[in-house]
Design a protein around this motif. Structure first.
Motif, mmCIF file in Angstrom:
data_model
loop_
_atom_site.group_PDB
_atom_site.id
_atom_site.type_symbol
_atom_site.label_atom_id
_atom_site.label_comp_id
_atom_site.label_asym_id
_atom_site.label_seq_id
_atom_site.Cartn_x
_atom_site.Cartn_y
_atom_site.Cartn_z
ATOM 1 N N LEU A 257 91.708 47.629 60.371
ATOM 2 C CA LEU A 257 91.524 48.029 58.991
ATOM 3 C C LEU A 257 90.154 47.632 58.450
ATOM 4 C CD1 LEU A 257 95.005 47.142 57.494
ATOM 5 C CD2 LEU A 257 94.109 49.408 57.964
ATOM 6 N N LYS A 258 89.532 46.587 59.020
ATOM 7 C CA LYS A 258 88.237 46.133 58.530
ATOM 8 C C LYS A 258 87.144 47.159 58.803
ATOM 9 C CE LYS A 258 89.117 41.226 58.779
ATOM 10 N NZ LYS A 258 88.674 39.938 59.300
ATOM 11 N N SER A 259 87.189 47.817 59.892
ATOM 12 C CA SER A 259 86.143 48.763 60.266
ATOM 13 C C SER A 259 86.045 49.943 59.285
ATOM 14 C CB SER A 259 86.392 49.257 61.688
ATOM 15 O OG SER A 259 85.418 50.169 62.062
ATOM 16 N N PRO A 260 87.132 50.608 58.900
ATOM 17 C CA PRO A 260 87.001 51.699 57.927
ATOM 18 C C PRO A 260 86.540 51.211 56.555
ATOM 19 C CG PRO A 260 89.072 51.903 59.108
ATOM 20 C CD PRO A 260 88.460 50.610 59.504
ATOM 21 N N ARG A 261 86.938 50.007 56.175
ATOM 22 C CA ARG A 261 86.505 49.472 54.885
ATOM 23 C C ARG A 261 84.997 49.216 54.878
ATOM 24 N NH1 ARG A 261 91.239 45.061 53.593
ATOM 25 N NH2 ARG A 261 92.891 46.593 53.235
ATOM 26 N N ILE A 262 84.510 48.672 55.990
ATOM 27 C CA ILE A 262 83.069 48.415 56.092
ATOM 28 C C ILE A 262 82.297 49.724 56.065
ATOM 29 C CG2 ILE A 262 81.262 47.544 57.631
ATOM 30 C CD1 ILE A 262 83.221 45.368 58.507
ATOM 31 N N ILE A 263 82.775 50.716 56.791
ATOM 32 C CA ILE A 263 82.118 52.025 56.815
ATOM 33 C C ILE A 263 82.153 52.665 55.424
ATOM 34 C CG2 ILE A 263 82.265 54.364 57.738
ATOM 35 C CD1 ILE A 263 83.218 53.100 60.384
ATOM 36 N N GLY A 264 83.278 52.558 54.751
ATOM 37 C CA GLY A 264 83.390 53.104 53.396
ATOM 38 C C GLY A 264 82.463 52.386 52.426
ATOM 39 N N ALA A 265 82.381 51.083 52.519
ATOM 40 C CA ALA A 265 81.496 50.314 51.650
ATOM 41 C C ALA A 265 80.046 50.669 51.912
ATOM 42 C CB ALA A 265 81.729 48.822 51.861
ATOM 43 N N LEU A 266 79.682 50.809 53.176
ATOM 44 C CA LEU A 266 78.310 51.206 53.510
ATOM 45 C C LEU A 266 77.997 52.611 52.989
ATOM 46 C CD1 LEU A 266 77.882 49.800 57.138
ATOM 47 C CD2 LEU A 266 76.760 49.031 55.053
ATOM 48 N N ALA A 267 78.952 53.516 53.094
ATOM 49 C CA ALA A 267 78.746 54.874 52.587
ATOM 50 C C ALA A 267 78.537 54.860 51.079
ATOM 51 C CB ALA A 267 79.931 55.757 52.951
ATOM 52 N N ILE A 268 79.318 54.055 50.370
ATOM 53 C CA ILE A 268 79.161 53.950 48.913
ATOM 54 C C ILE A 268 77.799 53.354 48.567
ATOM 55 C CG2 ILE A 268 80.005 52.742 46.865
ATOM 56 C CD1 ILE A 268 82.843 53.165 47.990
ATOM 57 N N LEU A 269 77.372 52.330 49.294
ATOM 58 C CA LEU A 269 76.068 51.716 49.054
ATOM 59 C C LEU A 269 74.923 52.704 49.312
ATOM 60 C CD1 LEU A 269 76.532 48.119 50.485
ATOM 61 C CD2 LEU A 269 76.282 48.791 48.095
ATOM 62 N N ILE A 270 75.055 53.491 50.359
ATOM 63 C CA ILE A 270 74.027 54.490 50.671
ATOM 64 C C ILE A 270 73.961 55.543 49.573
ATOM 65 C CG2 ILE A 270 73.435 56.361 52.261
ATOM 66 C CD1 ILE A 270 74.439 54.538 54.537
ATOM 67 N N ILE A 271 75.103 55.999 49.111
ATOM 68 C CA ILE A 271 75.136 56.993 48.038
ATOM 69 C C ILE A 271 74.533 56.415 46.759
ATOM 70 C CG2 ILE A 271 76.671 58.284 46.516
ATOM 71 C CD1 ILE A 271 78.495 58.706 48.987
ATOM 72 N N LEU A 272 74.881 55.187 46.425
ATOM 73 C CA LEU A 272 74.311 54.547 45.241
ATOM 74 C C LEU A 272 72.794 54.399 45.361
ATOM 75 C CD1 LEU A 272 76.934 51.790 44.376
ATOM 76 C CD2 LEU A 272 76.380 53.838 43.050
ATOM 77 N N ALA A 273 72.315 54.025 46.552
ATOM 78 C CA ALA A 273 70.878 53.876 46.768
ATOM 79 C C ALA A 273 70.173 55.221 46.587
ATOM 80 C CB ALA A 273 70.609 53.311 48.156
ATOM 81 N N LEU A 274 70.782 56.290 47.084
ATOM 82 C CA LEU A 274 70.186 57.620 46.922
ATOM 83 C C LEU A 274 70.153 58.047 45.456
ATOM 84 C CD1 LEU A 274 71.749 59.498 49.973
ATOM 85 C CD2 LEU A 274 69.370 58.781 49.679
ATOM 86 N N VAL A 275 71.206 57.777 44.720
ATOM 87 C CA VAL A 275 71.264 58.129 43.297
ATOM 88 C C VAL A 275 70.229 57.331 42.512
ATOM 89 C CG1 VAL A 275 72.704 57.991 41.232
ATOM 90 C CG2 VAL A 275 73.661 58.918 43.336
ATOM 91 N N VAL A 276 70.139 56.038 42.773
ATOM 92 C CA VAL A 276 69.149 55.203 42.082
ATOM 93 C C VAL A 276 67.737 55.667 42.428
ATOM 94 C CG1 VAL A 276 68.185 52.864 41.965
ATOM 95 C CG2 VAL A 276 70.646 53.204 41.827
ATOM 96 N N GLY A 277 67.499 55.995 43.675
ATOM 97 C CA GLY A 277 66.188 56.509 44.088
ATOM 98 C C GLY A 277 65.843 57.814 43.390
#
Length: 78
Positions: free
Chosen positions: A2-22
């Motif tokens: 269960l940890k692996s999908p959560r980490i991937i999901g968190a990274l995806a959210i962080l990447i999306i947030l970084a793109l929006v802020v950029g």
């Protein structure tokens, strides 16, 4: 497992947030540059207008503080 999908999901959210802020940062800088360019153009136009009025003013009649001619108007009434 269960940890692996959560980490991937968190990274995806962080990447999306970084793109929006950029994107927001880039848009803000473009808006600021456009505003500065507009102000520069307005200042240049004002300078050109003042220079034209200065050239039309008789010698010694220009009031630099008021940015206008103190002499008689060139197109006045008779």
């Amino acid at each position: 497992m269960l940890k692996s999908p959560r980490i991937i999901g968190a990274l995806a959210i962080l990447i999306i947030l970084a793109l929006v802020v950029g994107w927001i940062w880039d848009k803000a800088s473009d808006d600021a540059l456009n505003q500065i360019e507009r102000q520069n153009n307005e200042a240049g136009d004002a300078s050109d207008d003042d220079r034209s009025r200065f050239d039309l003013c008789p010698d010694g009649m220009w009031d630099f503080g008021a940015r206008k001619c103190r002499g008689p108007s060139t197109g006045g009434r008779d």
